[in-house]
Motif scaffolding. Sequence first.
Motif, PDB file in Angstrom:
ATOM      1  N   ILE A  80      17.983  23.258  86.831  1.00 20.98           N
ATOM      2  CA  ILE A  80      19.269  22.650  87.196  1.00 20.98           C
ATOM      3  C   ILE A  80      19.764  23.419  88.417  1.00 20.98           C
ATOM      4  O   ILE A  80      20.244  24.539  88.298  1.00 20.98           O
ATOM      5  CB  ILE A  80      20.284  22.733  86.049  1.00 20.98           C
ATOM      6  CG1 ILE A  80      19.742  21.998  84.816  1.00 20.98           C
ATOM      7  CG2 ILE A  80      21.625  22.143  86.476  1.00 20.98           C
ATOM      8  CD1 ILE A  80      20.626  22.107  83.599  1.00 20.98           C
ATOM      9  N   VAL A  81      19.571  22.839  89.575  1.00 19.80           N
ATOM     10  CA  VAL A  81      19.888  23.516  90.830  1.00 19.80           C
ATOM     11  C   VAL A  81      21.269  23.070  91.307  1.00 19.80           C
ATOM     12  O   VAL A  81      21.550  21.879  91.408  1.00 19.80           O
ATOM     13  CB  VAL A  81      18.839  23.203  91.911  1.00 19.80           C
ATOM     14  CG1 VAL A  81      19.181  23.920  93.203  1.00 19.80           C
ATOM     15  CG2 VAL A  81      17.445  23.618  91.433  1.00 19.80           C
ATOM     16  N   SER A  82      22.103  24.025  91.564  1.00 17.51           N
ATOM     17  CA  SER A  82      23.455  23.742  92.039  1.00 17.51           C
ATOM     18  C   SER A  82      23.625  24.275  93.451  1.00 17.51           C
ATOM     19  O   SER A  82      23.159  25.368  93.770  1.00 17.51           O
ATOM     20  CB  SER A  82      24.498  24.381  91.117  1.00 17.51           C
ATOM     21  OG  SER A  82      25.802  24.234  91.650  1.00 17.51           O
ATOM     22  N   SER A  83      24.259  23.489  94.290  1.00 15.63           N
ATOM     23  CA  SER A  83      24.541  23.949  95.654  1.00 15.63           C
ATOM     24  C   SER A  83      25.825  24.765  95.706  1.00 15.63           C
ATOM     25  O   SER A  83      26.171  25.341  96.735  1.00 15.63           O
ATOM     26  CB  SER A  83      24.664  22.742  96.593  1.00 15.63           C
ATOM     27  OG  SER A  83      25.711  21.878  96.161  1.00 15.63           O
ATOM     28  N   SER A  84      26.530  24.819  94.598  1.00 15.07           N
ATOM     29  CA  SER A  84      27.801  25.544  94.547  1.00 15.07           C
ATOM     30  C   SER A  84      27.556  27.043  94.451  1.00 15.07           C
ATOM     31  O   SER A  84      26.712  27.506  93.685  1.00 15.07           O
ATOM     32  CB  SER A  84      28.634  25.084  93.348  1.00 15.07           C
ATOM     33  OG  SER A  84      29.796  25.867  93.201  1.00 15.07           O
ATOM     34  N   THR A  85      28.280  27.783  95.239  1.00 17.73           N
ATOM     35  CA  THR A  85      28.191  29.249  95.195  1.00 17.73           C
ATOM     36  C   THR A  85      29.580  29.871  95.034  1.00 17.73           C
ATOM     37  O   THR A  85      29.821  30.997  95.455  1.00 17.73           O
ATOM     38  CB  THR A  85      27.537  29.799  96.480  1.00 17.73           C
ATOM     39  OG1 THR A  85      28.314  29.356  97.624  1.00 17.73           O
ATOM     40  CG2 THR A  85      26.115  29.302  96.615  1.00 17.73           C
ATOM     41  N   ASP A  86      30.497  29.086  94.427  1.00 19.17           N
ATOM     42  CA  ASP A  86      31.885  29.541  94.356  1.00 19.17           C
ATOM     43  C   ASP A  86      32.261  30.093  92.983  1.00 19.17           C
ATOM     44  O   ASP A  86      33.418  30.062  92.583  1.00 19.17           O
ATOM     45  CB  ASP A  86      32.836  28.396  94.727  1.00 19.17           C
ATOM     46  CG  ASP A  86      32.725  27.223  93.751  1.00 19.17           C
ATOM     47  OD1 ASP A  86      31.762  27.220  92.959  1.00 19.17           O
ATOM     48  OD2 ASP A  86      33.589  26.335  93.792  1.00 19.17           O
ATOM     49  N   LEU A  87      31.247  30.599  92.247  1.00 19.68           N
ATOM     50  CA  LEU A  87      31.537  31.159  90.931  1.00 19.68           C
ATOM     51  C   LEU A  87      32.552  32.288  91.029  1.00 19.68           C
ATOM     52  O   LEU A  87      33.450  32.409  90.192  1.00 19.68           O
ATOM     53  CB  LEU A  87      30.248  31.675  90.283  1.00 19.68           C
ATOM     54  CG  LEU A  87      30.380  32.258  88.867  1.00 19.68           C
ATOM     55  CD1 LEU A  87      30.780  31.176  87.884  1.00 19.68           C
ATOM     56  CD2 LEU A  87      29.082  32.925  88.422  1.00 19.68           C
TER      57      LEU A  87
ATOM     58  N   SER B 233      34.956  32.650  93.063  1.00 16.98           N
ATOM     59  CA  SER B 233      36.333  32.184  93.271  1.00 16.98           C
ATOM     60  C   SER B 233      36.915  31.587  92.002  1.00 16.98           C
ATOM     61  O   SER B 233      38.121  31.647  91.758  1.00 16.98           O
ATOM     62  CB  SER B 233      36.371  31.148  94.403  1.00 16.98           C
ATOM     63  OG  SER B 233      35.598  30.002  94.074  1.00 16.98           O
ATOM     64  N   LYS B 234      36.040  31.008  91.160  1.00 16.31           N
ATOM     65  CA  LYS B 234      36.491  30.447  89.890  1.00 16.31           C
ATOM     66  C   LYS B 234      36.778  31.553  88.887  1.00 16.31           C
ATOM     67  O   LYS B 234      37.678  31.437  88.044  1.00 16.31           O
ATOM     68  CB  LYS B 234      35.439  29.486  89.342  1.00 16.31           C
ATOM     69  CG  LYS B 234      35.887  28.734  88.097  1.00 16.31           C
ATOM     70  CD  LYS B 234      34.831  27.727  87.662  1.00 16.31           C
ATOM     71  CE  LYS B 234      35.298  26.947  86.434  1.00 16.31           C
ATOM     72  NZ  LYS B 234      34.289  25.962  85.979  1.00 16.31           N
ATOM     73  N   TYR B 235      35.975  32.614  88.965  1.00 19.83           N
ATOM     74  CA  TYR B 235      36.162  33.752  88.062  1.00 19.83           C
ATOM     75  C   TYR B 235      36.312  35.023  88.893  1.00 19.83           C
ATOM     76  O   TYR B 235      35.376  35.828  88.990  1.00 19.83           O
ATOM     77  CB  TYR B 235      34.968  33.885  87.113  1.00 19.83           C
ATOM     78  CG  TYR B 235      34.758  32.698  86.212  1.00 19.83           C
ATOM     79  CD1 TYR B 235      35.559  32.486  85.094  1.00 19.83           C
ATOM     80  CD2 TYR B 235      33.749  31.769  86.474  1.00 19.83           C
ATOM     81  CE1 TYR B 235      35.370  31.399  84.260  1.00 19.83           C
ATOM     82  CE2 TYR B 235      33.549  30.674  85.650  1.00 19.83           C
ATOM     83  CZ  TYR B 235      34.361  30.493  84.546  1.00 19.83           C
ATOM     84  OH  TYR B 235      34.164  29.408  83.730  1.00 19.83           O
ATOM     85  N   PRO B 236      37.465  35.212  89.529  1.00 21.43           N
ATOM     86  CA  PRO B 236      37.643  36.395  90.385  1.00 21.43           C
ATOM     87  C   PRO B 236      37.569  37.687  89.582  1.00 21.43           C
ATOM     88  O   PRO B 236      37.913  37.726  88.392  1.00 21.43           O
ATOM     89  CB  PRO B 236      39.042  36.199  90.976  1.00 21.43           C
ATOM     90  CG  PRO B 236      39.736  35.264  90.029  1.00 21.43           C
ATOM     91  CD  PRO B 236      38.674  34.371  89.477  1.00 21.43           C
ATOM     92  N   VAL B 237      37.070  38.715  90.236  1.00 15.97           N
ATOM     93  CA  VAL B 237      36.889  40.006  89.579  1.00 15.97           C
ATOM     94  C   VAL B 237      38.193  40.497  88.961  1.00 15.97           C
ATOM     95  O   VAL B 237      38.204  41.076  87.871  1.00 15.97           O
ATOM     96  CB  VAL B 237      36.349  41.041  90.591  1.00 15.97           C
ATOM     97  CG1 VAL B 237      36.392  42.439  89.996  1.00 15.97           C
ATOM     98  CG2 VAL B 237      34.935  40.675  91.012  1.00 15.97           C
ATOM     99  N   GLU B 238      39.307  40.227  89.648  1.00 13.35           N
ATOM    100  CA  GLU B 238      40.600  40.716  89.179  1.00 13.35           C
ATOM    101  C   GLU B 238      40.948  40.168  87.795  1.00 13.35           C
ATOM    102  O   GLU B 238      41.689  40.797  87.033  1.00 13.35           O
ATOM    103  CB  GLU B 238      41.704  40.347  90.169  1.00 13.35           C
ATOM    104  CG  GLU B 238      41.609  41.038  91.523  1.00 13.35           C
ATOM    105  CD  GLU B 238      40.512  40.443  92.411  1.00 13.35           C
ATOM    106  OE1 GLU B 238      40.034  39.326  92.101  1.00 13.35           O
ATOM    107  OE2 GLU B 238      40.114  41.099  93.393  1.00 13.35           O
ATOM    108  N   SER B 239      40.432  38.975  87.476  1.00 12.67           N
ATOM    109  CA  SER B 239      40.754  38.363  86.185  1.00 12.67           C
ATOM    110  C   SER B 239      39.767  38.762  85.093  1.00 12.67           C
ATOM    111  O   SER B 239      39.886  38.322  83.959  1.00 12.67           O
ATOM    112  CB  SER B 239      40.756  36.836  86.313  1.00 12.67           C
ATOM    113  OG  SER B 239      39.443  36.347  86.565  1.00 12.67           O
TER     114      SER B 239
END
Length: 268
Positions: free
Chosen positions: A209-216, A218-224
């Motif tokens: 399952i190949v995803s072109s999204s690389t915004d993990l 931003s969805k799960y920022p380290v601060e949270s």
Amino acid sequence: NMDSVYGQLLEYFSTNTYSGKSIEELLNDEEYLQLDKKSQQVLGMPLNQIPISDPRIIAFAFEGEELQKDIPFTLDEYLYRIAKSNKKTITAVEKIEDQLNVFNALDEETTKELLLKIIDEDSSDLENLVLAYSNNDLESITELMSGWEKDFPDLADVMLYNRNIKMAEKIKNLISNYSVFVAIGAGHISGERGVIALLNKSGFKLRPIVSSSTDLSSKYPVESMALEWQIYSPSTGEFEIEMPGISFPIPMMSELQETKIESAMCID
């Protein structure tokens, strides 16, 4: 998983005393100086300040330390924190003993070879592995791991293939009963004896399952991703203190003038 692994590691290293040769005995003076320089560059301290005397553990401490990091913890811990913060059930696909068996399999000659390889190598091999993993390039991963196996053939079974079998069996049991997300090390994925091949041989149909999204991130920022603080209290219950994670008992109890000493550690 990380809810228990630190406690298991503390127990293992406090009850298994290393009695083999030190780094100074394994290496000649020139080799020691070169590794000491590498240690200051990579680990930020000279060898004589590393609070571990076992050269087998020190050899693995260098792994990945030269890579540029954009988050304050490893990828597996990042995924663990995502699961933990979302109240997901977390389980392990192998026992900590399976990883620790690697240290027991290291004889003095192989340990010396690992230390000398640290002196001679740069971070390019590991960077290539990370790149291949990021690009979903299983062929390159297999090729890179084959090169490592040629350098250390005696370690391949205990470090990779025996663990692959156990991982595949645990994953098979999990996915037969639950919807799961599984994360394992890149070196365990591909090849004829990798986890993917083992699951295929067990009758499972796997597809990428190949995803072109690389915004993990931003969805799960380290601060949270900060974990909840935990209350620690000794067995006597005489006090409580908040710690930034689970505190694990250090399995060393001693008596001093009829006073019991109890220790625990929180690894943050």
